[in-house]
Design a protein around this motif. Structure first.
Motif, PDB file in Angstrom:
ATOM      1  N   LEU A   1       3.674  -4.427   7.855  1.00 54.86           N
ATOM      2  CA  LEU A   1       4.855  -4.866   7.108  1.00 54.86           C
ATOM      3  C   LEU A   1       4.711  -4.626   5.606  1.00 54.86           C
ATOM      4  CD1 LEU A   1       5.834  -8.158   8.944  1.00 54.86           C
ATOM      5  CD2 LEU A   1       7.074  -5.992   8.903  1.00 54.86           C
ATOM      6  N   THR A   2       3.540  -4.934   5.046  1.00 53.19           N
ATOM      7  CA  THR A   2       3.366  -4.689   3.610  1.00 53.19           C
ATOM      8  C   THR A   2       3.390  -3.197   3.303  1.00 53.19           C
ATOM      9  OG1 THR A   2       0.947  -4.785   3.800  1.00 53.19           O
ATOM     10  CG2 THR A   2       2.096  -6.823   3.185  1.00 53.19           C
ATOM     11  N   GLY A   3       2.828  -2.374   4.191  1.00 52.36           N
ATOM     12  CA  GLY A   3       2.881  -0.928   3.993  1.00 52.36           C
ATOM     13  C   GLY A   3       4.299  -0.394   4.051  1.00 52.36           C
ATOM     14  N   LEU A   4       5.062  -0.866   5.029  1.00 48.29           N
ATOM     15  CA  LEU A   4       6.460  -0.433   5.121  1.00 48.29           C
ATOM     16  C   LEU A   4       7.272  -0.919   3.933  1.00 48.29           C
ATOM     17  CD1 LEU A   4       7.192  -0.929   8.925  1.00 48.29           C
ATOM     18  CD2 LEU A   4       7.085   1.218   7.671  1.00 48.29           C
ATOM     19  N   TRP A   5       6.989  -2.130   3.461  1.00 43.74           N
ATOM     20  CA  TRP A   5       7.724  -2.657   2.310  1.00 43.74           C
ATOM     21  C   TRP A   5       7.426  -1.830   1.061  1.00 43.74           C
ATOM     22  CZ3 TRP A   5      11.714  -5.730   1.863  1.00 43.74           C
ATOM     23  CH2 TRP A   5      12.066  -6.179   0.596  1.00 43.74           C
ATOM     24  N   MET A   6       6.147  -1.438   0.877  1.00 44.34           N
ATOM     25  CA  MET A   6       5.827  -0.605  -0.283  1.00 44.34           C
ATOM     26  C   MET A   6       6.462   0.775  -0.159  1.00 44.34           C
ATOM     27  SD  MET A   6       1.895  -1.454  -1.323  1.00 44.34           S
ATOM     28  CE  MET A   6       1.195  -1.056   0.252  1.00 44.34           C
ATOM     29  N   TRP A   7       6.595   1.271   1.072  1.00 43.66           N
ATOM     30  CA  TRP A   7       7.123   2.608   1.283  1.00 43.66           C
ATOM     31  C   TRP A   7       8.645   2.635   1.236  1.00 43.66           C
ATOM     32  CZ3 TRP A   7       8.208   4.978   6.547  1.00 43.66           C
ATOM     33  CH2 TRP A   7       8.514   6.319   6.434  1.00 43.66           C
ATOM     34  N   LYS A   8       9.313   1.742   1.957  1.00 41.64           N
ATOM     35  CA  LYS A   8      10.767   1.778   2.076  1.00 41.64           C
ATOM     36  C   LYS A   8      11.443   0.479   1.641  1.00 41.64           C
ATOM     37  CE  LYS A   8      11.460   5.849   3.812  1.00 41.64           C
ATOM     38  NZ  LYS A   8      12.308   6.846   3.192  1.00 41.64           N
ATOM     39  N   GLY A   9      10.765  -0.324   0.855  1.00 37.16           N
ATOM     40  CA  GLY A   9      11.339  -1.592   0.424  1.00 37.16           C
ATOM     41  C   GLY A   9      12.575  -1.426  -0.429  1.00 37.16           C
ATOM     42  N   HIS A  10      12.660  -0.330  -1.178  1.00 37.14           N
ATOM     43  CA  HIS A  10      13.838  -0.110  -2.018  1.00 37.14           C
ATOM     44  C   HIS A  10      15.097   0.053  -1.167  1.00 37.14           C
ATOM     45  CE1 HIS A  10      12.419   3.908  -0.982  1.00 37.14           C
ATOM     46  NE2 HIS A  10      13.640   4.344  -1.226  1.00 37.14           N
ATOM     47  N   LEU A  11      14.975   0.636   0.008  1.00 34.95           N
ATOM     48  CA  LEU A  11      16.138   0.780   0.887  1.00 34.95           C
ATOM     49  C   LEU A  11      16.555  -0.559   1.495  1.00 34.95           C
ATOM     50  CD1 LEU A  11      15.254   4.110   2.710  1.00 34.95           C
ATOM     51  CD2 LEU A  11      16.852   3.747   0.839  1.00 34.95           C
ATOM     52  N   VAL A  12      15.567  -1.376   1.841  1.00 38.24           N
ATOM     53  CA  VAL A  12      15.871  -2.698   2.399  1.00 38.24           C
ATOM     54  C   VAL A  12      16.583  -3.552   1.351  1.00 38.24           C
ATOM     55  CG1 VAL A  12      14.862  -4.821   3.340  1.00 38.24           C
ATOM     56  CG2 VAL A  12      13.950  -2.602   4.023  1.00 38.24           C
ATOM     57  N   ARG A  13      16.085  -3.522   0.125  1.00 39.83           N
ATOM     58  CA  ARG A  13      16.729  -4.296  -0.945  1.00 39.83           C
ATOM     59  C   ARG A  13      18.150  -3.793  -1.198  1.00 39.83           C
ATOM     60  NH1 ARG A  13      11.857  -3.798  -2.979  1.00 39.83           N
ATOM     61  NH2 ARG A  13      12.412  -2.181  -4.442  1.00 39.83           N
TER      62      ARG A  13
ATOM     63  N   THR B   1       9.229  -4.028  -9.086  1.00 38.22           N
ATOM     64  CA  THR B   1       8.519  -4.084 -10.355  1.00 38.22           C
ATOM     65  C   THR B   1       7.044  -3.788 -10.133  1.00 38.22           C
ATOM     66  OG1 THR B   1       8.109  -6.436 -10.143  1.00 38.22           O
ATOM     67  CG2 THR B   1      10.149  -5.778 -11.237  1.00 38.22           C
ATOM     68  N   VAL B   2       6.381  -3.420 -11.200  1.00 35.35           N
ATOM     69  CA  VAL B   2       4.973  -3.057 -11.101  1.00 35.35           C
ATOM     70  C   VAL B   2       4.117  -4.228 -10.631  1.00 35.35           C
ATOM     71  CG1 VAL B   2       2.993  -2.224 -12.395  1.00 35.35           C
ATOM     72  CG2 VAL B   2       5.231  -1.220 -12.784  1.00 35.35           C
ATOM     73  N   PRO B   3       4.294  -5.441 -11.156  1.00 35.88           N
ATOM     74  CA  PRO B   3       3.459  -6.536 -10.657  1.00 35.88           C
ATOM     75  C   PRO B   3       3.696  -6.830  -9.169  1.00 35.88           C
ATOM     76  CG  PRO B   3       4.441  -7.153 -12.742  1.00 35.88           C
ATOM     77  CD  PRO B   3       5.076  -5.865 -12.310  1.00 35.88           C
ATOM     78  N   THR B   4       4.939  -6.746  -8.697  1.00 34.75           N
ATOM     79  CA  THR B   4       5.218  -7.002  -7.289  1.00 34.75           C
ATOM     80  C   THR B   4       4.563  -5.939  -6.422  1.00 34.75           C
ATOM     81  OG1 THR B   4       7.335  -7.947  -7.915  1.00 34.75           O
ATOM     82  CG2 THR B   4       7.033  -7.398  -5.612  1.00 34.75           C
ATOM     83  N   ARG B   5       4.656  -4.688  -6.836  1.00 32.93           N
ATOM     84  CA  ARG B   5       4.026  -3.611  -6.077  1.00 32.93           C
ATOM     85  C   ARG B   5       2.513  -3.780  -6.060  1.00 32.93           C
ATOM     86  NH1 ARG B   5       5.373   1.154  -3.894  1.00 32.93           N
ATOM     87  NH2 ARG B   5       3.861   2.811  -3.950  1.00 32.93           N
ATOM     88  N   SER B   6       1.954  -4.193  -7.159  1.00 33.60           N
ATOM     89  CA  SER B   6       0.517  -4.415  -7.224  1.00 33.60           C
ATOM     90  C   SER B   6       0.095  -5.551  -6.292  1.00 33.60           C
ATOM     91  CB  SER B   6       0.117  -4.736  -8.662  1.00 33.60           C
ATOM     92  OG  SER B   6      -1.245  -4.997  -8.746  1.00 33.60           O
ATOM     93  N   ILE B   7       0.898  -6.596  -6.235  1.00 28.97           N
ATOM     94  CA  ILE B   7       0.588  -7.715  -5.335  1.00 28.97           C
ATOM     95  C   ILE B   7       0.629  -7.249  -3.889  1.00 28.97           C
ATOM     96  CG2 ILE B   7       1.467  -9.916  -4.464  1.00 28.97           C
ATOM     97  CD1 ILE B   7       2.339 -10.502  -7.384  1.00 28.97           C
ATOM     98  N   PHE B   8       1.666  -6.500  -3.510  1.00 33.16           N
ATOM     99  CA  PHE B   8       1.748  -5.998  -2.142  1.00 33.16           C
ATOM    100  C   PHE B   8       0.602  -5.048  -1.827  1.00 33.16           C
ATOM    101  CE2 PHE B   8       6.282  -7.290  -2.031  1.00 33.16           C
ATOM    102  CZ  PHE B   8       6.226  -7.995  -0.839  1.00 33.16           C
ATOM    103  N   ARG B   9       0.205  -4.249  -2.802  1.00 29.46           N
ATOM    104  CA  ARG B   9      -0.907  -3.324  -2.590  1.00 29.46           C
ATOM    105  C   ARG B   9      -2.197  -4.085  -2.317  1.00 29.46           C
ATOM    106  NH1 ARG B   9      -1.027   0.047  -7.236  1.00 29.46           N
ATOM    107  NH2 ARG B   9       0.615   1.213  -6.241  1.00 29.46           N
ATOM    108  N   TRP B  10      -2.455  -5.140  -3.099  1.00 31.45           N
ATOM    109  CA  TRP B  10      -3.676  -5.911  -2.885  1.00 31.45           C
ATOM    110  C   TRP B  10      -3.649  -6.682  -1.572  1.00 31.45           C
ATOM    111  CZ3 TRP B  10      -8.229  -5.093  -4.563  1.00 31.45           C
ATOM    112  CH2 TRP B  10      -8.402  -4.438  -5.770  1.00 31.45           C
TER     113      TRP B  10
END
Length: 80
Positions: free
Chosen positions: A48-60, A2-11
């Motif tokens: 880890l946060t960078g990888l999660w933003m990049w490939k988190g959809h595959l992990v989920r 979701t947009v708020p989750t991505r924004s949190i990881f970005r910050w």
């Protein structure tokens, strides 16, 4: 994601990068103070946060469905 989750990881990613910039651009005599937290806390968390933003959809997707089994792959090939 979701947009708020991505924004949190970005910050979190941006905030964790600040001490790394301090480590790189600090005077040489200050490096021993910055080295352990930067190497063992800030940098790994930033990666880890960078990888999660990049490939988190595959992990989920792997966590929800589980890994693909050989039987399902064989069924797909035989159906072709």
């Amino acid at each position: 994601m979701t947009v708020p989750t991505r924004s949190i990881f970005r910050w979190i990613h941006i905030i964790l990068a600040i001490p790394i910039y301090g480590y790189i651009y600090s005077p040489f005599d200050k490096l021993p103070q910055y080295a352990p937290p930067t190497r063992y806390v800030f940098f790994p968390l930033m990666v880890l946060t960078g990888l999660w933003m990049w490939k988190g959809h595959l992990v989920r997707r792997l966590l929800v469905r589980g890994p693909a089994s050989r039987d399902s792959a064989a069924n797909r090939q035989s159906a072709m």
